[in-house]
Write a protein that holds these residues in place. Structure first.
Motif, PDB file in Angstrom:
ATOM      1  N   THR A  14       4.407   7.769  -5.402  1.00  0.00           N
ATOM      2  CA  THR A  14       4.322   7.383  -6.810  1.00  0.00           C
ATOM      3  C   THR A  14       2.886   7.071  -7.231  1.00  0.00           C
ATOM      4  OG1 THR A  14       6.542   6.440  -6.675  1.00  0.00           O
ATOM      5  CG2 THR A  14       5.168   5.691  -8.499  1.00  0.00           C
ATOM      6  N   ALA A  15       2.553   7.478  -8.441  1.00  0.00           N
ATOM      7  CA  ALA A  15       1.235   7.167  -9.003  1.00  0.00           C
ATOM      8  C   ALA A  15       1.116   5.666  -9.272  1.00  0.00           C
ATOM      9  CB  ALA A  15       1.045   7.910 -10.323  1.00  0.00           C
ATOM     10  N   SER A  67      -1.956   2.731 -10.897  1.00  0.00           N
ATOM     11  CA  SER A  67      -3.245   2.575 -11.557  1.00  0.00           C
ATOM     12  C   SER A  67      -4.335   2.448 -10.497  1.00  0.00           C
ATOM     13  CB  SER A  67      -3.214   1.324 -12.440  1.00  0.00           C
ATOM     14  OG  SER A  67      -4.450   1.137 -13.061  1.00  0.00           O
ATOM     15  N   GLN A 127      -2.179   1.493  -4.940  1.00  0.00           N
ATOM     16  CA  GLN A 127      -0.824   1.171  -4.464  1.00  0.00           C
ATOM     17  C   GLN A 127      -0.686  -0.316  -4.116  1.00  0.00           C
ATOM     18  OE1 GLN A 127      -0.850   4.617  -1.363  1.00  0.00           O
ATOM     19  NE2 GLN A 127       1.253   4.502  -2.084  1.00  0.00           N
ATOM     20  N   PHE A 133       1.398  -2.557  -3.873  1.00  0.00           N
ATOM     21  CA  PHE A 133       2.685  -3.137  -3.478  1.00  0.00           C
ATOM     22  C   PHE A 133       3.173  -2.467  -2.195  1.00  0.00           C
ATOM     23  CE2 PHE A 133       3.833   0.568  -5.979  1.00  0.00           C
ATOM     24  CZ  PHE A 133       4.995   1.052  -5.399  1.00  0.00           C
ATOM     25  N   SER A 173       0.313  -9.748 -11.860  1.00  0.00           N
ATOM     26  CA  SER A 173       1.108  -9.164 -12.948  1.00  0.00           C
ATOM     27  C   SER A 173       0.892  -7.651 -12.996  1.00  0.00           C
ATOM     28  CB  SER A 173       0.696  -9.806 -14.274  1.00  0.00           C
ATOM     29  OG  SER A 173       1.190  -9.067 -15.355  1.00  0.00           O
ATOM     30  N   TRP A 174      -0.345  -7.238 -12.851  1.00  0.00           N
ATOM     31  CA  TRP A 174      -0.698  -5.814 -12.850  1.00  0.00           C
ATOM     32  C   TRP A 174      -0.085  -5.114 -11.631  1.00  0.00           C
ATOM     33  CZ3 TRP A 174      -4.072  -3.538  -9.152  1.00  0.00           C
ATOM     34  CH2 TRP A 174      -4.487  -2.225  -9.449  1.00  0.00           C
ATOM     35  N   SER A 186       2.545  -6.021 -10.030  1.00  0.00           N
ATOM     36  CA  SER A 186       3.995  -5.983 -10.229  1.00  0.00           C
ATOM     37  C   SER A 186       4.393  -4.773 -11.063  1.00  0.00           C
ATOM     38  CB  SER A 186       4.466  -7.242 -10.961  1.00  0.00           C
ATOM     39  OG  SER A 186       4.140  -8.389 -10.224  1.00  0.00           O
ATOM     40  N   LYS A 187       3.609  -4.525 -12.100  1.00  0.00           N
ATOM     41  CA  LYS A 187       3.930  -3.381 -12.965  1.00  0.00           C
ATOM     42  C   LYS A 187       3.859  -2.068 -12.198  1.00  0.00           C
ATOM     43  CE  LYS A 187       2.406  -5.613 -17.178  1.00  0.00           C
ATOM     44  NZ  LYS A 187       1.205  -5.806 -18.019  1.00  0.00           N
ATOM     45  N   GLN A 188       2.898  -1.960 -11.306  1.00  0.00           N
ATOM     46  CA  GLN A 188       2.785  -0.750 -10.503  1.00  0.00           C
ATOM     47  C   GLN A 188       4.028  -0.586  -9.618  1.00  0.00           C
ATOM     48  OE1 GLN A 188       0.168   0.890 -11.675  1.00  0.00           O
ATOM     49  NE2 GLN A 188      -0.391  -1.024 -12.722  1.00  0.00           N
ATOM     50  N   TYR A 242       6.938  -1.446 -10.406  1.00  0.00           N
ATOM     51  CA  TYR A 242       8.033  -0.965 -11.272  1.00  0.00           C
ATOM     52  C   TYR A 242       7.959   0.551 -11.497  1.00  0.00           C
ATOM     53  CZ  TYR A 242      10.221  -5.434 -12.472  1.00  0.00           C
ATOM     54  OH  TYR A 242      10.924  -6.619 -12.419  1.00  0.00           O
ATOM     55  N   ILE A 243       6.772   1.131 -11.455  1.00  0.00           N
ATOM     56  CA  ILE A 243       6.694   2.603 -11.514  1.00  0.00           C
ATOM     57  C   ILE A 243       7.422   3.150 -10.285  1.00  0.00           C
ATOM     58  CG2 ILE A 243       5.214   4.637 -11.805  1.00  0.00           C
ATOM     59  CD1 ILE A 243       2.894   2.847 -12.537  1.00  0.00           C
ATOM     60  N   LEU A 281       9.761   1.733  -8.665  1.00  0.00           N
ATOM     61  CA  LEU A 281      11.201   1.538  -8.841  1.00  0.00           C
ATOM     62  C   LEU A 281      11.807   2.722  -9.594  1.00  0.00           C
ATOM     63  CD1 LEU A 281      13.777  -0.195  -8.669  1.00  0.00           C
ATOM     64  CD2 LEU A 281      13.031  -1.370 -10.756  1.00  0.00           C
ATOM     65  N   GLY A 282      11.082   3.181 -10.612  1.00  0.00           N
ATOM     66  CA  GLY A 282      11.544   4.362 -11.358  1.00  0.00           C
ATOM     67  C   GLY A 282      11.721   5.558 -10.432  1.00  0.00           C
TER      68      GLY A 282
END
Lengths: 207, 207
Positions: A36-37, A39, A43, A45, A127-128, A130-132, A134-135, A137-138
């Motif tokens: 997964t990509a 930012s 990676q 996480f 926070s940043w 975490s958002k990665q 979630y990508i 997770l998609g």
């Protein structure tokens, strides 16, 4: 497009049967997440795979999500609790290794990352990160569905307990979202028959 | 698994050619995003599709991401700036309509959502909504790649300018991440030939 069928097939399972997901399938799902990509590409996480039933039971105690204890596997998405100089260094080293180039060739990028990431607060970086996750997770939701593995994405869990039982703090990580894997018990899961409810596309896409 | 190939095919394009992505393909990508799972099912984000070149130029001014101006299309992921009683009401109404059940049948769920979401701060809800948008970004990256449409996910843009030029505030939305769509100019994009750098799987997946 096959993906639309795949996405329509899946739903958030409430009740699993007792069938186990094969290691091969779990490996494919984590391989997809790893591709997964993110930012900057860093990676920020990691994935913890839990299938020990005793551990799952402990993790699920007190949660309204019985899937934590009952699913075949649990994927825990754990984000960097901060971005450090060492994290950036390690990322640059790995990139240089994979691309078979000297690390110095990435000096400019490394400086950019340091300026960008080390000047933010711990909270901003977490926070940043975490958002990665979630990508990822998609991706995981689609990877599992393509393999006809059922899933339940969950935010309703005891983060502090997960972090403790999975020793995440020592690894500079914090749990952010989890995904259970298994096979739906269609007869006993009332949600398996419900029509998927989504926004009308002309309200979801706005101009 | 086809998905692994698809994920390996894609990369964050720096330089697009001038070919336009068909409306049919853009529609498939947004349909896939609309099918993405979100926490509670409320889908707390919307997609703005931009393909007006003048507007793209304005949006991209001052950004180091030339793709904003140069791509065929731009998908702007815009999250709810807060979760309100009206947002919950509208979600419940839509769900009841799609499932052909009376709204009252969802009263218990509605109360649960109100307790859960209306007791959080605006910032907490926006942060949560943003994360849900990132799950959709994961879907979008795969949907586009499956259609052999190239993409660039970007956080490096002027959020305030996007919100203003796209009138997002009036809609209770804030831009969180963008994805450009188009076709790679492989010859002039040095990144098109680079090997994808990802963590070794046994470091990405931890135990």
């Amino acid at each position: 497009m096959k993906l639309l069928e795949t996405l329509n097939w899946r739903y958030a399972v409430k009740k699993y049967n007792t069938e186990t997901v094969s290691t091969d399938k779990v490996d494919k799902i984590t391989a997809a997440i790893n591709l997964t990509a993110t930012s900057t590409g860093i990676q920020p996480f990691r994935i913890v795979v839990v299938s020990d039933k005793e551990l799952q039971k402990k993790l699920g105690e007190g949660s309204f999500n019985s899937q934590i204890a009952e699913a075949s596997h649990l994927l825990v998405f754990a984000a960097f609790d901060n971005v450090t100089k060492e994290r950036i260094e390690s990322f640059i080293q790995n990139t240089a290794k994979v691309r078979e180039i000297p690390e110095e060739a990435l000096d400019e990028y490394k400086n950019l990352l340091e300026t960008y990431l080390l000047n933010r607060t711990e909270e901003e970086n977490f926070s940043w990160a975490s958002k990665q996750a979630y990508i990822g997770l998609g991706t995981a939701l689609i990877a599992a569905a393509e393999l006809e593995v059922d899933t339940t994405p969950m935010e309703g869990f005891d983060n502090a307990k997960f972090d403790k039982l999975l020793n995440l703090k020592q690894k500079g990580l914090k749990s952010v979202v989890i995904l259970s894997l298994g096979y739906r018990d269609a007869e006993n899961d009332v949600f398996s028959k419900m029509k998927k409810a989504r926004m009308p596309i002309d309200e979801f896409v706005i101009s």
